[in-house]
Design a protein around this motif. Sequence first.
Motif, PDB file in Angstrom:
ATOM      1  N   LEU A   1      -4.831   7.630   1.949  1.00 30.36           N
ATOM      2  CA  LEU A   1      -4.593   7.541   3.376  1.00 30.36           C
ATOM      3  C   LEU A   1      -3.087   7.671   3.585  1.00 30.36           C
ATOM      4  O   LEU A   1      -2.320   6.852   3.080  1.00 30.36           O
ATOM      5  N   VAL A   2      -2.669   8.696   4.288  1.00 23.51           N
ATOM      6  CA  VAL A   2      -1.249   8.928   4.538  1.00 23.51           C
ATOM      7  C   VAL A   2      -0.861   8.165   5.804  1.00 23.51           C
ATOM      8  O   VAL A   2      -1.484   8.328   6.852  1.00 23.51           O
ATOM      9  N   ILE A   3       0.179   7.334   5.679  1.00 29.75           N
ATOM     10  CA  ILE A   3       0.642   6.521   6.808  1.00 29.75           C
ATOM     11  C   ILE A   3       1.895   7.165   7.377  1.00 29.75           C
ATOM     12  O   ILE A   3       2.847   7.449   6.647  1.00 29.75           O
ATOM     13  N   ASP A   4       1.905   7.397   8.678  1.00 34.11           N
ATOM     14  CA  ASP A   4       3.032   8.057   9.333  1.00 34.11           C
ATOM     15  C   ASP A   4       4.306   7.226   9.243  1.00 34.11           C
ATOM     16  O   ASP A   4       4.263   5.990   9.194  1.00 34.11           O
ATOM     17  N   ARG A   5       5.448   7.890   9.240  1.00 33.37           N
ATOM     18  CA  ARG A   5       6.755   7.254   9.120  1.00 33.37           C
ATOM     19  C   ARG A   5       6.961   6.207  10.222  1.00 33.37           C
ATOM     20  O   ARG A   5       7.493   5.142   9.976  1.00 33.37           O
ATOM     21  N   GLY A   6       6.537   6.480  11.436  1.00 32.89           N
ATOM     22  CA  GLY A   6       6.708   5.524  12.534  1.00 32.89           C
ATOM     23  C   GLY A   6       6.018   4.200  12.267  1.00 32.89           C
ATOM     24  O   GLY A   6       6.566   3.134  12.555  1.00 32.89           O
TER      25      GLY A   6
ATOM     26  N   ASP B   1       7.940   2.371   9.483  1.00 24.48           N
ATOM     27  CA  ASP B   1       9.154   1.763  10.026  1.00 24.48           C
ATOM     28  C   ASP B   1       8.829   0.518  10.844  1.00 24.48           C
ATOM     29  O   ASP B   1       9.511  -0.499  10.740  1.00 24.48           O
ATOM     30  N   LEU B   2       7.793   0.592  11.656  1.00 29.32           N
ATOM     31  CA  LEU B   2       7.395  -0.541  12.490  1.00 29.32           C
ATOM     32  C   LEU B   2       7.015  -1.755  11.647  1.00 29.32           C
ATOM     33  O   LEU B   2       7.393  -2.882  11.958  1.00 29.32           O
ATOM     34  N   LEU B   3       6.301  -1.525  10.545  1.00 26.27           N
ATOM     35  CA  LEU B   3       5.854  -2.618   9.679  1.00 26.27           C
ATOM     36  C   LEU B   3       6.884  -2.999   8.622  1.00 26.27           C
ATOM     37  O   LEU B   3       6.667  -3.931   7.861  1.00 26.27           O
ATOM     38  N   GLU B   4       7.985  -2.245   8.594  1.00 24.59           N
ATOM     39  CA  GLU B   4       9.049  -2.481   7.619  1.00 24.59           C
ATOM     40  C   GLU B   4       8.521  -2.443   6.182  1.00 24.59           C
ATOM     41  O   GLU B   4       8.746  -3.338   5.383  1.00 24.59           O
ATOM     42  N   ILE B   5       7.757  -1.385   5.887  1.00 21.17           N
ATOM     43  CA  ILE B   5       7.248  -1.190   4.533  1.00 21.17           C
ATOM     44  C   ILE B   5       7.680   0.175   4.020  1.00 21.17           C
ATOM     45  O   ILE B   5       7.973   1.085   4.796  1.00 21.17           O
ATOM     46  N   ASP B   6       7.730   0.298   2.698  1.00 17.85           N
ATOM     47  CA  ASP B   6       8.052   1.566   2.064  1.00 17.85           C
ATOM     48  C   ASP B   6       7.186   1.715   0.820  1.00 17.85           C
ATOM     49  O   ASP B   6       6.257   0.933   0.604  1.00 17.85           O
ATOM     50  N   ALA B   7       7.498   2.707  -0.008  1.00 24.23           N
ATOM     51  CA  ALA B   7       6.678   2.990  -1.191  1.00 24.23           C
ATOM     52  C   ALA B   7       6.685   1.835  -2.187  1.00 24.23           C
ATOM     53  O   ALA B   7       5.767   1.717  -3.003  1.00 24.23           O
ATOM     54  N   ASP B   8       7.691   0.967  -2.141  1.00 23.25           N
ATOM     55  CA  ASP B   8       7.786  -0.150  -3.092  1.00 23.25           C
ATOM     56  C   ASP B   8       7.160  -1.447  -2.569  1.00 23.25           C
ATOM     57  O   ASP B   8       7.106  -2.436  -3.296  1.00 23.25           O
ATOM     58  N   THR B   9       6.712  -1.459  -1.319  1.00 23.39           N
ATOM     59  CA  THR B   9       6.133  -2.668  -0.730  1.00 23.39           C
ATOM     60  C   THR B   9       4.715  -2.871  -1.253  1.00 23.39           C
ATOM     61  O   THR B   9       3.869  -1.985  -1.098  1.00 23.39           O
ATOM     62  N   PRO B  10       4.431  -4.042  -1.857  1.00 21.94           N
ATOM     63  CA  PRO B  10       3.046  -4.286  -2.280  1.00 21.94           C
ATOM     64  C   PRO B  10       2.158  -4.493  -1.048  1.00 21.94           C
ATOM     65  O   PRO B  10       2.570  -5.119  -0.069  1.00 21.94           O
ATOM     66  N   LEU B  11       0.960  -3.931  -1.103  1.00 23.05           N
ATOM     67  CA  LEU B  11       0.017  -4.036   0.012  1.00 23.05           C
ATOM     68  C   LEU B  11      -1.243  -4.747  -0.440  1.00 23.05           C
ATOM     69  O   LEU B  11      -1.715  -4.550  -1.554  1.00 23.05           O
TER      70      LEU B  11
ATOM     71  N   ILE C   1      -8.645  -3.569   6.057  1.00 25.73           N
ATOM     72  CA  ILE C   1      -7.446  -4.246   6.547  1.00 25.73           C
ATOM     73  C   ILE C   1      -6.379  -4.143   5.461  1.00 25.73           C
ATOM     74  O   ILE C   1      -6.570  -4.642   4.356  1.00 25.73           O
ATOM     75  N   VAL C   2      -5.284  -3.475   5.782  1.00 21.84           N
ATOM     76  CA  VAL C   2      -4.175  -3.288   4.848  1.00 21.84           C
ATOM     77  C   VAL C   2      -2.972  -4.031   5.409  1.00 21.84           C
ATOM     78  O   VAL C   2      -2.536  -3.749   6.527  1.00 21.84           O
ATOM     79  N   THR C   3      -2.457  -4.993   4.650  1.00 17.03           N
ATOM     80  CA  THR C   3      -1.316  -5.781   5.112  1.00 17.03           C
ATOM     81  C   THR C   3      -0.248  -5.837   4.034  1.00 17.03           C
ATOM     82  O   THR C   3      -0.555  -5.905   2.847  1.00 17.03           O
ATOM     83  N   PRO C   4       1.016  -5.822   4.449  1.00 17.27           N
ATOM     84  CA  PRO C   4       2.084  -5.964   3.467  1.00 17.27           C
ATOM     85  C   PRO C   4       2.087  -7.371   2.891  1.00 17.27           C
ATOM     86  O   PRO C   4       1.827  -8.343   3.595  1.00 17.27           O
TER      87      PRO C   4
END
Length: 75
Positions: A14-19, A22-32, A42-45
């Motif tokens: 599932l590709v998550i848009d950049r917006g 940015d809103l959730l303050e997550i990146d490729a290194d954030t565990p989900l 339900i996907v949460t940081p």
Amino acid sequence: MVKRLTKHGNSLALVIDRGVLDLLEIDADTPLSMTTDGKCLIVTPVRDPERQKQFRAALEEGHRKYGKMLKRLAD
């Protein structure tokens, strides 16, 4: 926003848009964390456990100080 899964090797992604990232303050290194309620995914940081500990302590302190007053207001 409607998304489609994309093939990624033998899996689906599932590709998550950049917006949204940015809103959730997550990146490729954030565990989900992924959970389900049986109908929804339900996907949460995963947040810093120390920060969670501080939040819970503040919540308990607020409950200790103002719990009775809040209960009276709710009644």
